[in-house]
Write a protein that holds these residues in place. Structure first.
Motif, mmCIF file in Angstrom:
data_model
loop_
_atom_site.group_PDB
_atom_site.id
_atom_site.type_symbol
_atom_site.label_atom_id
_atom_site.label_comp_id
_atom_site.label_asym_id
_atom_site.label_seq_id
_atom_site.Cartn_x
_atom_site.Cartn_y
_atom_site.Cartn_z
ATOM 1 N N ASP A 33 0.852 -1.187 0.000
ATOM 2 C CA ASP A 33 0.000 0.000 0.000
ATOM 3 C C ASP A 33 0.892 1.241 0.000
ATOM 4 O O ASP A 33 1.593 1.523 0.966
ATOM 5 C CB ASP A 33 -0.872 -0.027 1.258
ATOM 6 C CG ASP A 33 -1.865 1.122 1.311
ATOM 7 O OD1 ASP A 33 -1.786 2.037 0.462
ATOM 8 O OD2 ASP A 33 -2.712 1.109 2.215
ATOM 9 N N ARG A 73 -0.130 4.407 -0.313
ATOM 10 C CA ARG A 73 -0.836 5.660 -0.026
ATOM 11 C C ARG A 73 -0.104 6.527 0.991
ATOM 12 O O ARG A 73 -0.120 7.750 0.882
ATOM 13 C CB ARG A 73 -2.252 5.353 0.471
ATOM 14 C CG ARG A 73 -3.176 4.773 -0.601
ATOM 15 C CD ARG A 73 -4.531 4.468 -0.010
ATOM 16 N NE ARG A 73 -4.431 3.480 1.071
ATOM 17 C CZ ARG A 73 -5.413 3.212 1.941
ATOM 18 N NH1 ARG A 73 -6.565 3.880 1.858
ATOM 19 N NH2 ARG A 73 -5.251 2.295 2.880
ATOM 20 N N ARG A 101 -3.742 15.394 -4.378
ATOM 21 C CA ARG A 101 -4.664 14.267 -4.581
ATOM 22 C C ARG A 101 -5.011 14.046 -6.051
ATOM 23 O O ARG A 101 -5.362 12.935 -6.441
ATOM 24 C CB ARG A 101 -5.953 14.485 -3.776
ATOM 25 C CG ARG A 101 -5.809 14.183 -2.298
ATOM 26 C CD ARG A 101 -7.151 13.827 -1.681
ATOM 27 N NE ARG A 101 -8.109 14.905 -1.846
ATOM 28 C CZ ARG A 101 -8.360 15.837 -0.932
ATOM 29 N NH1 ARG A 101 -7.716 15.814 0.224
ATOM 30 N NH2 ARG A 101 -9.248 16.778 -1.163
ATOM 31 N N ASP A 120 0.212 7.817 -6.586
ATOM 32 C CA ASP A 120 -0.483 6.768 -5.841
ATOM 33 C C ASP A 120 -0.377 6.939 -4.332
ATOM 34 O O ASP A 120 -1.030 6.213 -3.582
ATOM 35 C CB ASP A 120 0.089 5.398 -6.235
ATOM 36 C CG ASP A 120 -0.169 5.087 -7.692
ATOM 37 O OD1 ASP A 120 -1.255 4.571 -7.998
ATOM 38 O OD2 ASP A 120 0.697 5.396 -8.537
ATOM 39 N N GLY A 121 0.454 7.880 -3.899
ATOM 40 C CA GLY A 121 0.583 8.094 -2.472
ATOM 41 C C GLY A 121 1.540 9.214 -2.144
ATOM 42 O O GLY A 121 2.153 9.815 -3.032
ATOM 43 N N LEU A 149 -3.291 10.075 6.222
ATOM 44 C CA LEU A 149 -3.971 9.099 5.380
ATOM 45 C C LEU A 149 -5.414 9.533 5.102
ATOM 46 O O LEU A 149 -5.908 9.403 3.978
ATOM 47 C CB LEU A 149 -3.946 7.720 6.044
ATOM 48 C CG LEU A 149 -4.504 6.561 5.207
ATOM 49 C CD1 LEU A 149 -3.757 6.416 3.897
ATOM 50 C CD2 LEU A 149 -4.424 5.263 6.009
ATOM 51 N N ALA A 150 -6.058 10.073 6.120
ATOM 52 C CA ALA A 150 -7.424 10.559 5.924
ATOM 53 C C ALA A 150 -7.459 11.705 4.930
ATOM 54 O O ALA A 150 -8.359 11.782 4.081
ATOM 55 C CB ALA A 150 -8.019 10.993 7.267
ATOM 56 N N TRP A 186 -5.379 12.217 2.520
ATOM 57 C CA TRP A 186 -5.073 11.677 1.201
ATOM 58 C C TRP A 186 -6.286 10.969 0.589
ATOM 59 O O TRP A 186 -6.557 11.084 -0.602
ATOM 60 C CB TRP A 186 -3.885 10.730 1.270
ATOM 61 C CG TRP A 186 -3.633 10.026 -0.015
ATOM 62 C CD1 TRP A 186 -3.828 8.699 -0.296
ATOM 63 C CD2 TRP A 186 -3.144 10.594 -1.226
ATOM 64 N NE1 TRP A 186 -3.511 8.428 -1.600
ATOM 65 C CE2 TRP A 186 -3.092 9.571 -2.191
ATOM 66 C CE3 TRP A 186 -2.748 11.884 -1.589
ATOM 67 C CZ2 TRP A 186 -2.649 9.786 -3.489
ATOM 68 C CZ3 TRP A 186 -2.319 12.116 -2.894
ATOM 69 C CH2 TRP A 186 -2.274 11.074 -3.826
ATOM 70 N N THR A 187 -7.011 10.223 1.397
ATOM 71 C CA THR A 187 -8.094 9.378 0.877
ATOM 72 C C THR A 187 -9.445 10.078 0.896
ATOM 73 O O THR A 187 -10.413 9.541 0.384
ATOM 74 C CB THR A 187 -8.201 8.074 1.677
ATOM 75 O OG1 THR A 187 -8.376 8.387 3.068
ATOM 76 C CG2 THR A 187 -6.946 7.244 1.530
ATOM 77 N N ARG A 188 -9.493 11.270 1.461
ATOM 78 C CA ARG A 188 -10.775 11.978 1.582
ATOM 79 C C ARG A 188 -11.407 12.238 0.231
ATOM 80 O O ARG A 188 -10.735 12.617 -0.715
ATOM 81 C CB ARG A 188 -10.555 13.317 2.311
ATOM 82 C CG ARG A 188 -11.837 14.081 2.602
ATOM 83 C CD ARG A 188 -11.545 15.274 3.485
ATOM 84 N NE ARG A 188 -11.027 14.840 4.778
ATOM 85 C CZ ARG A 188 -9.975 15.382 5.386
ATOM 86 N NH1 ARG A 188 -9.306 16.366 4.783
ATOM 87 N NH2 ARG A 188 -9.583 14.963 6.562
#
Length: 212
Positions: free
Chosen positions: A7, A9, A180, A185-186, A207-208, A210-212
């Motif tokens: 992973d 991210r 983003r 990818d991260g 992480l939040a 990034w993935t929001r």
């Protein structure tokens, strides 16, 4: 690809000086608990024997939860038991690093330009597994880093790459949203976690974001 990619991210690069108050291993374990998916051991001040000692301790503590990669010193990966290495443009050439690592370990490559990506592509498949693009912003973590390119340049390099990519350099919580939509990818961080009073919470927040 040599091994299944982890992973990407949230990617942590270690700094022993930054983690001195809390400890390198506790910092990394807390960060992994907070969502870090891959760890790179970087310690330019340590000699080879010391890096092997540190690397073995960290690898044992991680206990296979996430891969541990060794920065630059490809020749120490086997002794540490790490899952791979990450090299820069001025380290051992990628094709030679792959020969040292063998086919089953991960190899990351730092790039700053589309030309760097094109040069790596000419090495053929099975050499590089992912790239690190940066620095995005100026960083004090690596004084000899290349000139910062910014998010737009990061997007251009990522678009030229056939490999997954992470961005690095000056990334903090406030800057994550601007990355983003760059095609990476991260995100890869050092001080944003290593200097944090609560590494787990810092990782969770990054992480939040990034993935929001």
């Amino acid at each position: 690809m040599s091994a299944p990619l982890p992973d990407l991210r949230l990617y942590l690069v270690t700094d022993r000086a930054m983690t001195a108050a809390y400890g390198l291993v506790p910092t990394v374990l807390d960060a992994v608990a907070g969502g870090v998916g891959i760890v790179q051991l970087r310690d330019p001040e340590a000699d080879d024997d010391e890096l092997v000692r540190i690397g073995r301790e960290l690898h044992a503590a991680l206990a296979g939860r996430v891969p541990l990669l060794v920065n630059d010193r490809v020749h120490l990966v086997e002794a540490i038991g790490a899952e791979g290495a990450h090299i820069g443009q001025h380290d051992l050439p990628a094709d030679q690093a792959r020969q040292v690592l063998g086919p089953d370990r991960l190899l990351g490559l730092s790039v700053q330009t589309v030309a760097h990506v094109e040069a790596a592509r000419e090495l053929g498949p099975g050499v590089v597994d992912y790239i690190g693009i940066g620095p995005v912003w100026d960083t004090a973590t690596k004084p000899d880093a290349a000139r910062a390119g910014g998010p737009a340049h990061t997007a251009a390099v990522a678009a030229a790459s056939p490999w997954p990519s992470v961005a690095i350099g000056g990334i903090n919580l406030a800057r994550v949203p601007s990355l983003r939509h760059t095609g990476i990818d991260g995100i890869s961080v050092v001080s944003a976690i290593c200097c944090a009073p609560e590494p787990r919470r810092a990782a969770e927040e990054l992480l939040a974001a990034w993935t929001r």
